[in-house]
Design an enzyme around this catalytic site. Structure first.
Site, PDB file in Angstrom:
ATOM      1  N   CYS A  74       0.874  -1.176   0.000  1.00 19.68           N
ATOM      2  CA  CYS A  74       0.000   0.000   0.000  1.00 19.68           C
ATOM      3  C   CYS A  74       0.904   1.216   0.000  1.00 19.68           C
ATOM      4  CB  CYS A  74      -0.974  -0.032   1.180  1.00 19.68           C
ATOM      5  SG  CYS A  74      -0.211  -0.181   2.806  1.00 19.68           S
ATOM      6  N   ARG A 123      -2.316  -0.893   5.506  1.00 26.64           N
ATOM      7  CA  ARG A 123      -3.454  -1.555   4.871  1.00 26.64           C
ATOM      8  C   ARG A 123      -3.075  -2.950   4.376  1.00 26.64           C
ATOM      9  NH1 ARG A 123      -5.027   3.358   0.870  1.00 26.64           N
ATOM     10  NH2 ARG A 123      -2.788   3.724   1.123  1.00 26.64           N
TER      11      ARG A 123
END
Length: 460
Positions: A413, A418
């Protein structure tokens, strides 16, 4: 005078009769409506369910908490997991207060194929969850609703149930509570030292002091990715952190936190360091309070130790360097770089970060979904209560995106938050040939010599 009084009394009596008649009519109408609603919810037997659960005209729905669907043996059910082919729609989701709640739940119903034309079987194990969802669906116009006690299905070993291969990677609040109470619940029978960690940005007074899962000690995310770059700390710094936190190779660590993404980030770093059994509280602190447990504000401190019991990093293949990501991209038949950022980040419309202005994507990476908002969201991977989304839906999403799970998947990410959560979900689903390109887009784009793409990617 008497005649006028008589007329007045008769008039008043007539008025009262009309009022009571109207109230009675309304009460009868309400009673009939309530009875009609109740009449649409029937009880289905195990034999009837066996005959119909595979039919296209029927939809079987697990209304328990997400963890029970994933595979945990909860609420007296003899086998963990869900009825084979069932979808999930937890009664717990109805309690969540969130912006656009109705829109999110309607989308979930649509995605799972829970539509008004089908016979809907709602099952639970406590006699409450199925009824709550049935009431909700009745109000939305669903007619053919059935309720069922899944304990009956689970008791018959000949009836198929399914669970995620590594569902134990994410833990329900009730299991964490048992651990804290000194018990050894499912999958913790052989655990050594069990440590609860609260992961959040900042020092204790930022988030931890406001409330945390009892006995947990604080880990500042800056300790694993120091500012101002907020890239993963080097191995020497992580080794020192392991000493500071008293981590040992054979510990069992459960990571919690108000922001679930922070918990997954810290958990993955601990796995990289070499702690062999690291798990995350599914849904974070919100799951803890939703289960009826209280947070504490006591400051708990880890006991430092110089003896980790193994080499650090003990799991170096879990995290890819830039060089390893580049090497992988040169072998697309075996390697997929999955970009877990928003679509606008992927096409270079925005950077996603206030402290990083470079926009674009790594050539060869495949859009792997993240959130529908900014870089702090993961809507495509979470339920409305921030628990892990249905694994079959994640698999289908990847398939449509062109992500081949038979290859090595390297998730990325902006810097790793994430992607760390998505990677853990992949592990829970049973995928082990996965890694994290931790430096992500920020690390890649900080080097002007690395190629960059913008705009919508060409279809393969």
């Amino acid at each position: 005078m008497k005649k006028r009084n008589l007329i007045l009394l008769l008039s008043m009596a007539l008025t009262m009769a009309m009022i009571f008649s109207g109230c009675s009519t309304k009460n009868e109408e309400k009673k009939e409506a309530d009875e009609a609603k109740t009449a649409t919810v029937k009880t289905i037997t195990t034999e009837e369910l066996k005959e119909n659960y595979k039919s296209e005209d029927w939809k079987v729905v697990d209304t328990r908490i997400n963890d029970a669907y994933n595979g945990w043996t909860l609420e007296g059910v003899s086998r963990g997991g869900h009825i084979e082919g069932a979808v999930d729609f937890s009664a717990n989701w109805l309690k969540v207060e969130k912006e656009k709640k109705d829109e999110i739940l309607d989308e979930a119903l649509k995605t799972k194929g829970i539509d008004t034309e089908k016979n809907i079987v709602l099952y639970d194990a406590n006699g409450k969850d199925a009824k709550a969802v049935a009431d909700y669906l009745s109000e939305k116009g669903y007619k053919n609703l059935y309720v069922y006690d899944v304990k009956e299905w689970a008791a018959d070993e000949s009836l198929p149930m399914a669970k995620y291969e590594n569902y134990k990677a994410i833990v329900p609040a009730s299991i964490v509570k048992e651990v804290i109470d000194g018990k050894k619940p499912e999958s913790f029978e052989n655990s050594g030292a069990i440590k609860i960690v609260e992961a959040s940005w900042g020092e204790e007074d930022t988030s931890y002091a406001k409330g945390h899962v009892p006995t947990s000690f604080h880990v500042n995310t800056d300790w694993v990715e120091p500012p101002p770059a907020w890239m993963l700390a080097n191995d020497e710094a992580l080794a020192e952190l392991a000493k500071k936190l008293g981590l040992k190779k054979d510990d069992t660590v459960i990571v919690t936190g108000e922001a679930t993404m922070a918990a997954y980030r810290v958990a993955l770093v601990m796995r990289y360091i070499g702690v062999e059994d690291v798990r995350v509280l599914n849904g974070g602190n919100a799951a803890w309070t939703s289960a009826g447990y209280e947070l504490e504000t006591t400051s708990n401190k880890p006991e430092p130790s110089d003896d980790f019991g193994g080499t650090i990093p003990g799991n170096p293949d879990l995290i890819d360097t830039i060089a390893e990501a580049k090497e992988g991209l040169e072998n697309p038949d075996k390697f997929v770089l999955v970009d877990n950022r928003t679509w606008d980040e992927h096409i270079g419309k925005e950077s996603g970060y206030s402290y990083h202005d470079k926009k674009g994507r790594i050539p060869g990476s495949i859009f792997g979904y993240a959130g529908k908002g900014d870089s702090t969201t993961l809507d495509y991977y979470r339920n409305i209560d921030d628990t892990m989304r249905n694994a079959y839906e994640i698999s289908e999403m990847w398939k449509e995106a062109g992500i081949d799970t038979s290859k090595h998947l390297s998730f990325m990410c902006g810097s790793g938050w994430r992607a760390a959560e998505v990677l853990t979900y992949a592990n829970a689903m049973g995928l082990e040939d996965v890694s994290l390109y931790s430096d992500g887009w920020i690390g890649w784009s900080n080097d002007a010599s690395n190629p960059v793409e913008t705009g919508e990617p060409k279809k393969q």
